[in-house]
Write a protein that holds these residues in place. Structure first.
Motif, PDB file in Angstrom:
ATOM      1  N   ILE A   1      -5.009  -4.939  13.679  1.00 12.55           N
ATOM      2  CA  ILE A   1      -5.730  -5.186  12.429  1.00 12.55           C
ATOM      3  C   ILE A   1      -7.070  -5.831  12.757  1.00 12.55           C
ATOM      4  CG2 ILE A   1      -5.696  -6.391  10.210  1.00 12.55           C
ATOM      5  CD1 ILE A   1      -2.660  -6.293  10.318  1.00 12.55           C
ATOM      6  N   MET A   2      -8.144  -5.258  12.196  1.00  9.72           N
ATOM      7  CA  MET A   2      -9.494  -5.731  12.450  1.00  9.72           C
ATOM      8  C   MET A   2     -10.251  -5.871  11.133  1.00  9.72           C
ATOM      9  SD  MET A   2     -10.167  -2.928  15.451  1.00  9.72           S
ATOM     10  CE  MET A   2      -9.186  -1.745  14.519  1.00  9.72           C
ATOM     11  N   SER A   3     -11.274  -6.702  11.162  1.00 12.76           N
ATOM     12  CA  SER A   3     -12.206  -6.737  10.040  1.00 12.76           C
ATOM     13  C   SER A   3     -13.057  -5.477  10.088  1.00 12.76           C
ATOM     14  CB  SER A   3     -13.087  -7.987  10.114  1.00 12.76           C
ATOM     15  OG  SER A   3     -13.923  -7.913  11.250  1.00 12.76           O
TER      16      SER A   3
ATOM     17  N   HIS B   1      -9.191   2.808   7.265  1.00 13.45           N
ATOM     18  CA  HIS B   1      -9.948   1.815   6.504  1.00 13.45           C
ATOM     19  C   HIS B   1      -9.167   1.497   5.235  1.00 13.45           C
ATOM     20  CE1 HIS B   1     -13.449  -0.301   4.847  1.00 13.45           C
ATOM     21  NE2 HIS B   1     -13.061   0.224   3.700  1.00 13.45           N
ATOM     22  N   LEU B   2      -8.887   0.219   5.013  1.00 18.04           N
ATOM     23  CA  LEU B   2      -8.132  -0.204   3.834  1.00 18.04           C
ATOM     24  C   LEU B   2      -8.980  -1.117   2.973  1.00 18.04           C
ATOM     25  CD1 LEU B   2      -4.642  -1.130   5.382  1.00 18.04           C
ATOM     26  CD2 LEU B   2      -5.421   1.087   4.538  1.00 18.04           C
ATOM     27  N   GLU B   3      -9.147  -0.756   1.728  1.00 21.79           N
ATOM     28  CA  GLU B   3      -9.754  -1.654   0.762  1.00 21.79           C
ATOM     29  C   GLU B   3      -8.726  -2.740   0.412  1.00 21.79           C
ATOM     30  OE1 GLU B   3     -12.844  -1.817  -0.323  1.00 21.79           O
ATOM     31  OE2 GLU B   3     -13.387  -0.091   0.943  1.00 21.79           O
TER      32      GLU B   3
ATOM     33  N   TYR C   1      -5.852 -12.721   4.460  1.00 20.67           N
ATOM     34  CA  TYR C   1      -6.709 -11.542   4.432  1.00 20.67           C
ATOM     35  C   TYR C   1      -6.945 -11.021   3.012  1.00 20.67           C
ATOM     36  CZ  TYR C   1      -5.302 -11.547   9.364  1.00 20.67           C
ATOM     37  OH  TYR C   1      -5.035 -11.904  10.659  1.00 20.67           O
ATOM     38  N   ALA C   2      -6.523 -11.767   2.002  1.00 19.69           N
ATOM     39  CA  ALA C   2      -6.738 -11.338   0.615  1.00 19.69           C
ATOM     40  C   ALA C   2      -8.235 -11.184   0.352  1.00 19.69           C
ATOM     41  CB  ALA C   2      -6.138 -12.343  -0.351  1.00 19.69           C
ATOM     42  N   GLY C   3      -8.590 -10.109  -0.343  1.00 19.06           N
ATOM     43  CA  GLY C   3      -9.983  -9.862  -0.677  1.00 19.06           C
ATOM     44  C   GLY C   3     -10.780  -9.197   0.429  1.00 19.06           C
ATOM     45  N   MET C   4     -10.142  -8.946   1.568  1.00 18.94           N
ATOM     46  CA  MET C   4     -10.849  -8.363   2.709  1.00 18.94           C
ATOM     47  C   MET C   4     -10.548  -6.877   2.844  1.00 18.94           C
ATOM     48  SD  MET C   4     -10.248 -11.235   5.695  1.00 18.94           S
ATOM     49  CE  MET C   4     -11.057 -10.184   6.924  1.00 18.94           C
ATOM     50  N   ALA C   5     -11.580  -6.102   3.101  1.00 16.65           N
ATOM     51  CA  ALA C   5     -11.373  -4.733   3.561  1.00 16.65           C
ATOM     52  C   ALA C   5     -11.031  -4.807   5.047  1.00 16.65           C
ATOM     53  CB  ALA C   5     -12.625  -3.896   3.339  1.00 16.65           C
TER      54      ALA C   5
END
Length: 200
Positions: free
Chosen positions: A24-26, A69-71, A149-153
């Motif tokens: 999992i990455m930003s 890519h996950l929104e 990680y809430a709110g993060m793509a």
């Protein structure tokens, strides 16, 4: 653990057990977490990954690898400011440290009496919110029930290692058998699928 009877040509689908590794990455490529080795789950079962990732694996065979890519809506949900609380430190047991987790948050007790909050022991009701201590002052405790990680793509790289037919017992119980203890990040993904925006 169920003996491996994988078929290199077997595709991910209904009643299959999938073994993957994931990272999992930003969105700018910063490493956030990973599966720490192979993890197995029943495809679209109780122990499965997020629906967006399940969709991406559908029909694929061992050797498949892709970065998704996950929104936030596909991952750990939007950040909910209502899940951020500041409470009196006197309601918490000492010593208290950033990173500690508590079930629920202290409310107004009956007759105005203050009640001490008990640390989460991991056996709490699955619907209860788990608050993490994110900051401390001499007299206040900042609590947040949002997933970190809430709110993060996010970008999730998945490597599909193995696909095998699920055993009848696994199909009935809704998850894959394993000798391994549940991995924390897999648990987090599972919980996010059930309850976006919460950490459990």
């Amino acid at each position: 653990m169920t003996a491996s009877n994988s078929d290199p040509a077997l595709a991910v689908g209904e009643n299959t057990v999938v073994t993957v590794e994931f990272w999992i990455m930003s969105t700018d490529g910063e490493a956030l977490d990973d599966s720490d080795g192979p993890v197995s789950f029943l495809h679209r079962g109780l122990d499965s990954l997020l629906p967006r990732l399940d969709d991406g694996l559908e029909g694929k065979t061992a050797g498949f690898e892709q970065t998704f890519h996950l929104e936030p809506s596909d991952a750990f949900g939007d950040y909910d400011p209502e899940l951020l609380r500041v409470e009196p430190r006197s309601r918490f047991p000492e010593p208290i440290e950033v990173g500690m987790q508590f079930e629920g948050v202290p409310g107004d007790a009956e007759d105005g009496e203050e009640t001490e909050v008990e640390p989460d022991d991991g056996d709490s009701d699955e619907n209860a919110l788990i608050f993490s201590v994110t900051d401390l002052t001499d007299d206040k405790v900042v609590l947040d029930a949002n997933h970190p990680y809430a709110g993060m793509a996010l970008r999730v790289r998945i490597k599909l290692l193995e696909v095998r037919p699920a055993d009848p017992e696994e199909i009935e119980q809704g998850y894959a058998d394993s000798d391994e203890e549940s991995d924390d990040i897999l648990d987090a993904l599972i919980e996010a699928r059930r309850n976006p925006g919460t950490l459990h």
